[in-house]
Enzyme design. Structure first.
Site: not given
Ligand SMILES: *Cc1c(COP(=O)(O)O)cnc(C)c1O
Length: 371
Positions: A163, A213, A261, A308-310
Site C-alpha cells: 500500500h 485497488r 442552543y 443540533c442533533m437533528d
Molecule cells: C482503502 C484502501 C484502498 C483504496 O484507497 P483510495 O485512496 O480510496 O483509492 C486501497 N488499498 C488499501 C489497502 C486500502 O486500505
C-alpha cells in the site's frame, strides 16, 4: 419519499468512473472496487453492483464482517479483506469465499489448519510493508515468509501486495516504495501483484501490475485534495453523492434575536432564518467547524447557531424566494452553484474521504441513474 434528508447516489456516475479507470489501466489490469466503510458512505452493495457491472472484477473491504455482508446480498465476485483477520474469524471467512490479507507466517499456518478442517483452501494475499508502516511484512522478511506460506497446507497464495502512503503527494517516496516492492517480490510466483490505490492508479501507470485497488476515485472524488489534481483524469470523474434536505420552517426574527442552543448566533438586523432537518446525527458536523454554507435556490446560505442533533438553522435573509419545502443541498450541485466534499473538507481540516464516510446511517440513500 419518506426521507426529507437523503443522500442521492448516482450509480451512473459510479459506472462512468469505473469505465474511465478501466480504460486508463488497460485490458491487462483488473480493477478492485474498494467498498469498505459502507462504500465510503455511499452504500456498499449498490456501489459494488454498479462497479462490477461497469468492469470492476474484484471487491475490497476492510473486514470479514463487511465481506460477509456483500456475500449475503448475493455478490459473487472475488472479495479481498484488506485488514487483519484473526484465526478465530478464518472459518467464517473461508465459508464465505473471502480472500484474506496475511502478513504473519504463524497466522497463515493457523488459517491453513482451519481451512483443512473445512476441507477447503484459504486464499490469501501476502501484504508487504514497503513504507506505509501500517500492516505488512518488512521487505527483508518477504522471501522467507513467501516460501513458508506457499508450502503451508490449506493455504493458497493468490496475491502479494503493498500500500502506498504518499501517492497523492510525494513521487520520490512513492517510487521508492514501488522499487522496494519489486525487489522484495522479485522471485515470487503468484497470480496477482498489486500496489496502487486511487492516486497510484492515476499517477503511476508503471505500478499498476495485475490489479489496482480503487476507492475514492470510484466515487468521483479526487485522491489528491487539498493539492491540485496531479492527473488530468480527475477532471473527468463524476462525484456520485448529493446530500440534500428541505426547508422545514422559515420566519423573520428581530435584530438581536438569539438562534439555537446557547444563543451562539445573534441576528444583526431583522433576519430570515430557515430550519433544515439535518444535524450531527446525520454526519452534518457541529464542531470544531460546521459545513459553513448550504445551497438554497442556487445560492449560498450560511449555517447560523450551533448545529443540533437533528436540525440546523440557516440565514436566508438574502434569498427572499426561499420558502417552506424548498430543496436544500448540503453537498453537490444546485443550479449554477455547488458545494463539493473537497470544499467542506478544507473547512473542516480533513479530507473528502472523511466527509462522505462520516455520513451516518440516518440519511436515506436513494439510488438514481443520471446517465
Ligand atoms: C482503502 C484502501 C484502498 C483504496 O484507497 P483510495 O485512496 O480510496 O483509492 C486501497 N488499498 C488499501 C489497502 C486500502 O486500505
Amino acid at each position: 419519499m419518506l426521507a426529507l434528508t437523503r443522500a442521492e447516489i448516482d450509480l451512473g456516475a459510479i459506472r462512468h468512473n469505473v469505465r474511465l479507470l478501466c480504460r486508463h489501466v488497460g485490458a491487462g489490469v483488473r480493477l478492485m472496487a474498494v467498498v469498505k466503510a459502507n462504500g465510503y458512505g455511499h452504500g456498499a452493495v449498490p456501489v459494488a453492483r454498479a462497479a462490477l457491472d461497469a468492469g470492476a472484477s474484484w471487491l475490497g473491504v476492510a473486514s470479514v464482517a463487511e465481506g460477509i455482508a456483500l456475500r449475503d446480498a448475493g455478490l459473487r465476485a472475488p472479495i479481498l479483506v484488506l485488514g487483519y483477520t484473526p484465526p478465530t474469524l478464518a472459518a467464517e471467512a473461508i465459508r464465505h469465499d473471502l480472500s484474506l490479507t496475511v502478513y504473519d507466517v504463524g497466522i497463515a499456518r493457523e488459517i491453513g489448519r482451519v481451512a483443512r478442517v473445512l476441507d477447503r483452501l484459504a486464499r490469501v494475499h501476502v501484504k508487504v510493508d514497503t513504507g506505509m508502516h501500517r500492516l505488512g511484512l518488512l521487505p527483508h522478511q518477504v522471501p522467507h515468509a513467501l516460501a513458508e506460506i506457499s508450502t503451508t497446507p490449506g493455504v493458497h497464495i493468490e496475491g502479494v501486495f503493498t500500500h502506498l502512503s504518499s501517492a497523492d503527494s510525494d513521487p520520490e517516496y512513492t517510487l521508492w516504495q514501488v522499487q522496494r516492492f519489486r525487489e522484495a517480490t522479485a522471485g515470487a510466483n503468484v497470480m496477482l501483484r498489486h500496489v496502487c490505490n486511487s492516486a497510484g492508479t492515476l499517477s503511476y501507470p508503471q505500478a499498476h501490475y495485475d490489479l489496482v485497488r480503487v476507492g475514492i476515485a470510484l466515487y468521483g472524488l479526487s485522491p489528491y485534495a487539498p493539492l491540485p489534481p496531479a492527473s488530468p483524469l480527475v477532471a473527468h470523474l463524476r462525484p456520485a453523492l448529493t446530500l440534500k434536505t428541505v426547508i422545514a420552517s422559515v420566519k423573520w426574527l428581530p435584530d438581536g434575536a438569539r438562534v439555537g442552543y446557547g444563543g451562539r448566533y445573534r441576528c444583526k438586523g431583522a433576519c430570515r432564518i430557515a430550519v433544515i432537518p439535518i444535524g450531527y446525527g446525520d454526519g452534518f458536523r457541529r464542531a470544531p467547524q460546521n459545513f459553513g454554507e448550504v445551497l438554497v435556490r442556487g445560492r449560498r446560505a450560511p449555517i447560523v447557531g450551533n448545529v443540533c442533533m437533528d436540525q440546523s438553522m440557516i440565514d436566508v435573509t438574502h434569498i427572499p424566494e426561499a420558502q417552506l419545502d424548498d430543496e436544500v443541498v448540503l453537498i453537490g450541485r444546485q443550479g449554477d452553484e455547488s458545494i463539493t466534499a473537497d470544499e467542506i473538507a478544507a473547512r473542516l481540516g480533513t479530507i473528502n474521504y472523511e466527509v462522505v464516510t462520516a455520513l451516518t446511517a440516518r440519511p436515506t440513500r436513494v439510488y438514481v441513474d443520471r446517465t
